[in-house]
Enzyme design. Sequence first.
Site, short mmCIF file in Angstrom:
data_model
loop_
_atom_site.label_atom_id
_atom_site.label_comp_id
_atom_site.label_asym_id
_atom_site.label_seq_id
_atom_site.Cartn_x
_atom_site.Cartn_y
_atom_site.Cartn_z
N ARG A 24 0.83 -1.22 0.00
CA ARG A 24 0.00 0.00 0.00
C ARG A 24 0.86 1.27 0.00
NH1 ARG A 24 -3.54 -0.65 5.07
NH2 ARG A 24 -1.62 -1.63 5.83
N LEU A 26 1.28 3.46 -2.34
CA LEU A 26 0.61 4.64 -2.90
C LEU A 26 -0.34 5.25 -1.88
CD1 LEU A 26 0.17 6.46 -5.35
CD2 LEU A 26 -1.67 4.93 -6.07
N LYS A 27 -1.11 4.42 -1.20
CA LYS A 27 -2.01 4.90 -0.14
C LYS A 27 -1.24 5.74 0.86
CE LYS A 27 -4.33 3.04 3.97
NZ LYS A 27 -5.62 3.74 3.95
N CYS A 535 -8.50 0.74 1.29
CA CYS A 535 -8.15 -0.61 0.89
C CYS A 535 -8.76 -1.61 1.87
CB CYS A 535 -6.64 -0.80 0.86
SG CYS A 535 -5.78 0.34 -0.24
N ASP A 618 -26.33 -5.33 8.03
CA ASP A 618 -25.92 -4.46 6.93
C ASP A 618 -25.87 -5.21 5.60
OD1 ASP A 618 -25.63 -2.25 8.53
OD2 ASP A 618 -23.50 -2.54 8.87
N GLU A 624 -24.76 -4.04 -5.52
CA GLU A 624 -23.48 -4.31 -6.16
C GLU A 624 -23.47 -5.63 -6.91
OE1 GLU A 624 -19.34 -5.83 -4.23
OE2 GLU A 624 -20.13 -3.94 -3.49
N HIS A 713 -17.73 9.80 3.46
CA HIS A 713 -16.60 9.52 2.59
C HIS A 713 -15.80 10.77 2.26
CE1 HIS A 713 -19.22 6.01 2.05
NE2 HIS A 713 -18.10 5.36 1.85
#
Length: 774
Positions: A24, A26-27, A535, A618, A624, A713
Amino acid sequence: MTTTDIPAFPTGTILGYPRIGRRRELKKAIEAFWGGRIDAAELEAAAAGLRRATRQRLAGLGLGRRDSSIPESFSFYDQVLDAAVTVGAIPARFADLVDADGHLDLAGYFTLARGAGDNLPLEMTKWFDSNYHYLVPEIGPETRFHLASDRIVREFEEAVADGYLTRPVIVGPVTFLLLAKPSDGAPAGFHPLDRLADLLPVYQDLIERLAVAGAEWVQLDEPALVSESIDIPRERTLAAVAQAYAALGGLDTRPGLFVAAPYGSLDDALAVLATAPIEAIGLDLVRGTVPAAVPGLKDKTLVGGVIDGHNIWRGDLAAAFDHARRLETLSPNVAVSTSTSLVHLPHDVADETKLGPELAGWLAFADQKIGQVATLARGLATGRETIQAHLDAATASLASRRVSPGVRDGAVRSRLEILTPADFSRGDYESRVAAQAAVLDLPPLPTTTIGSFPQTGDIRRARARLVAGDLSPADYRDVMRAEIARVVQLQEDLGLDVLVHGEPERNDMVQYFAENLDGFAVTENGWVQSYGTRCTRPSILWGDVSRPRPITVEWSSYTQTLTEKPVKGMLTGPVTILAWSFVRDDQPLGETARQVALALRDEIGDLEAAGIRVVQVDEPALRELLPLKKKDHADYLDWSVGSFRLATAGVADQTQIHTHLCYSEFGVVIDAIRNLDADVTSIEAARSKMEVVTDIQASGFDHGIGPGVYDIHSPRVPGVPEITELLERALEAIPARQVWVNPDCGLKTRGYAETVDSLRNIVDATRAVRATLV
């Protein structure tokens, strides 16, 4: 180059590769940039280093350095956002971020994704039937298309300088416009596809510049062509495809055009592409099948997506090779690829040390998939006998899976066989409303949160110490109880009506259950990008599922002792557990979902017995997994809704069942949501400014509904006036007796300062609106 100079398409390729980095990287670099710890130049350098490492890795795994088989598919955040920035589709509210030449710097790029001040970010929704989220472009008659960014060209030139001839990748023009939404000022009846003729010159400009830079092939991703879920007449979509590729293919000087269509079969769009002036067509042969011959197809290179880019199983390599061979009956020019980009997969099975050799032998992550592509490409070039040993090894792996202990559990299967219709049904809804009102005694517009509260560094460190053995289970429980007590007191102080325990003990809403259910395994480094820098580590559902012991009861029971207000028990639903895991591919999804549902039914029963009167299950992934082909909808909705009802139908009328859906295009699955028969459904609505309430009103939905008023978000804090306006908009369409007030989603990824301010504003706005109710 001219079309007569275009070299042959590579025999083996992939449609894309994970871009977050094996650890990770880049994160971490992006979040350091957001936090002011590095500047834009340092972020660019980190990203360039990651791209160089990726090219080197792909070449080492068997893709060619100089034959365009390596896709140049990097993104700092999202490929649809990249396309929008490339063509200058910047909403007017962000006009001050654009310089005099129409360019957007990195800080501005991220602002479109995250918002700033009163400027809401671009809406975010799911990318077809995957768990990846994309940012929705906003396009209207006023949008001025122009080549505003040449980053795609510069990244190709960067590869050339390092000795690689790669294949630039961009979202195709038809998919880009079909996935966009009309801008706020667009007139009634306008659709972004109306602007296709204005957009195409920008794509032409980009393609010509890539040709000048030396690109031999360009990949245009057009997954919208396989979907029947896009709200526009199919004939218009096909006409747009013909128009777009006549324009792009008609350029005098250009690279070869490879149009990739992952996630399903092209069906009637194949005939349009077959006669278009393009050189290669990507076919998803995992979700689709080898098509029938159509005019013009024999003149194209057919790139068979025979290696599953969407799941982690090693698969049937012999069958994949046979599929590729069958394409040779349609065209003499055939290549093999992954069915989708590998962005949906972790990097490398070799990074996992705790899965055990048997399970690891059944798996293929991104790097192993590339090895499979290279093997099949070699077989196409040199004959089946040269790769027979590899085909046989994959076949042996499949055989070992079928007989391995735990893959089939007789007790689980016997329990499924004795289910009756009564196991899927609750009592009359109005009777339940009355029973719950008597027990819960809630005010109008009850306030709550979706479940999780921010996971602080102290929480993550305590979990890491537990895993490392540096913290005893008893001490860990004490740390978690202290955090729960703090979260409960915070909610009491804020004045929320239905409380949660905050889920500090949970690493992930699916992984936590996977770690406590039989039939699952979890990874150490199996990170997959969900959106931006977010991620997840999808669990591996490899065998029959059962619950060996209660999972959440202790935490919820303890929480209820801290407050007189009702506490929600928090569970993840069966469809979401499947959607956000890598699920076994050796039986129908519906059968697996019912196994998970029975395990959750047991947990809900134990929560109810412990005195928990509100249980939330949930299902943010319900929309999706909806198949892209309409013929498959009925079967999916039958088993997905049925599994939720199986999990929740065992409770008494007094127990209130909630569910939560996010980024789910409520109107598309409104009947399914009604059939879930949850007492209360909370949904994403803030980022889209309550657009969803129109669908709710039109449908006559009569159960409890909580349209979100806080977009979690984004780091921005919504003010009281903004929340009040959203609530009032909801109440214009929905009777107040049905409305709940809540954020869009869980608060795990947010910081405490913004969370507290936002929740305080929610409560203040709700109290003000309550005072106006008659």
